[in-house]
Design a protein around this motif. Structure first.
Motif, PDB file in Angstrom:
ATOM      1  N   UNK A  35      -0.175  -3.493  -5.928  1.00 27.32           N
ATOM      2  CA  UNK A  35       0.014  -2.344  -5.023  1.00 27.32           C
ATOM      3  C   UNK A  35      -1.392  -1.631  -5.139  1.00 27.32           C
ATOM      4  N   UNK A  36      -1.896  -1.175  -3.711  1.00 28.75           N
ATOM      5  CA  UNK A  36      -2.760  -0.430  -3.866  1.00 28.75           C
ATOM      6  C   UNK A  36      -2.467   1.061  -3.296  1.00 28.75           C
ATOM      7  N   UNK A  37      -3.126   2.000  -3.853  1.00 30.04           N
ATOM      8  CA  UNK A  37      -2.594   3.534  -3.710  1.00 30.04           C
ATOM      9  C   UNK A  37      -3.543   4.197  -3.003  1.00 30.04           C
ATOM     10  N   UNK A  38      -3.303   4.649  -1.815  1.00 30.22           N
ATOM     11  CA  UNK A  38      -3.970   5.618  -1.038  1.00 30.22           C
ATOM     12  C   UNK A  38      -3.459   7.203  -1.263  1.00 30.22           C
ATOM     13  N   UNK A  39      -4.454   7.963  -1.663  1.00 29.52           N
ATOM     14  CA  UNK A  39      -3.987   9.481  -2.104  1.00 29.52           C
ATOM     15  C   UNK A  39      -4.116  10.242  -0.717  1.00 29.52           C
ATOM     16  N   UNK A  66       0.657   7.332  -9.431  1.00 34.93           N
ATOM     17  CA  UNK A  66      -0.351   7.188 -10.810  1.00 34.93           C
ATOM     18  C   UNK A  66       0.224   6.174 -11.720  1.00 34.93           C
ATOM     19  N   UNK A  67       1.589   6.241 -11.656  1.00 34.93           N
ATOM     20  CA  UNK A  67       2.279   5.245 -12.750  1.00 34.93           C
ATOM     21  C   UNK A  67       2.013   3.820 -12.270  1.00 34.93           C
ATOM     22  N   UNK A  68       2.172   3.465 -11.092  1.00 35.75           N
ATOM     23  CA  UNK A  68       1.969   2.087 -10.418  1.00 35.75           C
ATOM     24  C   UNK A  68       0.731   1.682 -10.051  1.00 35.75           C
ATOM     25  N   UNK A  69      -0.220   2.768 -10.091  1.00 33.74           N
ATOM     26  CA  UNK A  69      -1.904   2.293  -9.874  1.00 33.74           C
ATOM     27  C   UNK A  69      -2.352   1.080 -10.448  1.00 33.74           C
ATOM     28  N   UNK A  91      -8.874 -12.956   4.038  1.00 34.10           N
ATOM     29  CA  UNK A  91      -8.623 -13.367   2.666  1.00 34.10           C
ATOM     30  C   UNK A  91      -7.931 -11.859   2.117  1.00 34.10           C
ATOM     31  N   UNK A  92      -6.539 -11.753   1.549  1.00 37.16           N
ATOM     32  CA  UNK A  92      -6.190 -10.769   1.263  1.00 37.16           C
ATOM     33  C   UNK A  92      -6.540 -10.518  -0.481  1.00 37.16           C
ATOM     34  N   UNK A  93      -7.700 -10.492  -0.725  1.00 36.89           N
ATOM     35  CA  UNK A  93      -8.235 -10.219  -2.035  1.00 36.89           C
ATOM     36  C   UNK A  93      -8.127  -9.193  -2.765  1.00 36.89           C
ATOM     37  N   UNK A  94      -7.692  -8.182  -1.976  1.00 35.14           N
ATOM     38  CA  UNK A  94      -7.461  -6.738  -2.370  1.00 35.14           C
ATOM     39  C   UNK A  94      -6.221  -6.753  -3.361  1.00 35.14           C
ATOM     40  N   UNK A  95      -5.185  -7.726  -2.989  1.00 30.62           N
ATOM     41  CA  UNK A  95      -3.951  -7.820  -4.015  1.00 30.62           C
ATOM     42  C   UNK A  95      -4.120  -9.022  -4.651  1.00 30.62           C
ATOM     43  N   UNK A  96      -3.574  -9.013  -5.855  1.00 32.60           N
ATOM     44  CA  UNK A  96      -3.843 -10.273  -6.799  1.00 32.60           C
ATOM     45  C   UNK A  96      -2.166 -10.422  -7.181  1.00 32.60           C
ATOM     46  N   UNK A  97      -2.059 -11.631  -7.662  1.00 28.26           N
ATOM     47  CA  UNK A  97      -0.746 -11.894  -8.159  1.00 28.26           C
ATOM     48  C   UNK A  97      -0.420 -10.936  -9.414  1.00 28.26           C
ATOM     49  N   UNK A  98       0.945 -10.346  -9.323  1.00 24.41           N
ATOM     50  CA  UNK A  98       1.181  -9.460 -10.451  1.00 24.41           C
ATOM     51  C   UNK A  98       1.018  -9.957 -11.802  1.00 24.41           C
ATOM     52  N   UNK A 146       0.865  -1.047  -0.082  1.00 18.61           N
ATOM     53  CA  UNK A 146      -0.117   0.118   0.017  1.00 18.61           C
ATOM     54  C   UNK A 146       0.864   1.213   0.009  1.00 18.61           C
ATOM     55  N   UNK A 147       0.551   2.000  -1.022  1.00 16.99           N
ATOM     56  CA  UNK A 147       1.538   3.199  -0.920  1.00 16.99           C
ATOM     57  C   UNK A 147       0.593   4.615  -0.851  1.00 16.99           C
ATOM     58  N   UNK A 148       1.368   5.559  -0.154  1.00 16.19           N
ATOM     59  CA  UNK A 148       0.753   6.877  -0.019  1.00 16.19           C
ATOM     60  C   UNK A 148       1.659   7.826  -0.421  1.00 16.19           C
ATOM     61  N   UNK A 149       1.453   8.752  -1.542  1.00 18.83           N
ATOM     62  CA  UNK A 149       2.467   9.738  -1.864  1.00 18.83           C
ATOM     63  C   UNK A 149       2.510  10.727  -0.999  1.00 18.83           C
ATOM     64  N   UNK A 150       3.965  11.173  -0.744  1.00 15.79           N
ATOM     65  CA  UNK A 150       4.241  12.504   0.085  1.00 15.79           C
ATOM     66  C   UNK A 150       3.854  13.416  -1.003  1.00 15.79           C
ATOM     67  N   UNK A 151       3.337  14.417  -0.640  1.00 11.78           N
ATOM     68  CA  UNK A 151       2.903  15.662  -1.380  1.00 11.78           C
ATOM     69  C   UNK A 151       3.580  16.958  -1.164  1.00 11.78           C
TER      70      UNK A 151
END
Length: 157
Positions: A108-112, A100-103, A129-136, A79-84
């Motif tokens: 990877x889950x992006x939290x803005x 935005x590129x890796x979304x 279940x970690x269904x939010x993430x899938x194999x790449x 899970x990534x959250x960008x510094x602003x």
């Protein structure tokens, strides 16, 4: 290396609201916020970082390219959250562009913002279940490959 108190505080507050014990280790760098609900260290040595990274079910991080690439190489959910820059956390919005590129990645889950971070953590960390993430399965496009190569290519001189 640079502080990211907004993320550390959000993680600390989220952990403080949980009924179950959740093991989290935060590397806080030079930040001024000191967590009350989770284990933290200012810095991890490279071998300590690798060990913690490998043991983690998933990683929460700023949108640093190095961390993201490490997660993708190891198929580690993140899970990534960008510094602003708009909040004084960076000099420019490069982490926003990186997020935005890796979304499109399924790993990877992006939290803005903090609300999105909390929603993702609720879905991921509290679920068996970690269904939010899938194999790449998302292949990076050629422009991303070129962007990363140009970023790491040494300057002739």
């Amino acid at each position: 290396m640079d502080p990211f108190d907004r993320l550390i505080k959000a993680m600390d507050e989220w952990v403080g609201k949980q009924d179950a014990s959740i093991e989290i280790l935060a590397q806080i760098g030079t930040g001024s916020y000191r967590p009350k609900n989770l284990e933290f260290v200012p810095f991890l040595k490279p071998d300590q970082y690798r060990d913690a990274f490998e043991r983690a079910d998933f990683v929460v991080s700023h949108a640093g390219t190095g961390s993201i690439i490490t997660a993708l190489e190891r198929d580690k959910p993140m899970v990534i959250m960008p510094k602003l820059a708009s909040l004084g956390e960076q000099r420019n919005e490069h982490q926003l562009a990186t997020a935005n590129r890796f979304k499109p990645s399924t790993l990877i889950q992006v939290a803005y913002d903090v609300d999105e971070l909390n929603a993702i953590l609720d879905r991921v960390a509290l679920s068996d279940e970690r269904k939010v993430f899938q194999p790449q399965i998302w292949p990076p496009d050629q422009s991303l490959i070129s962007f990363v190569r140009d970023f790491i290519r040494p300057v002739p001189g």
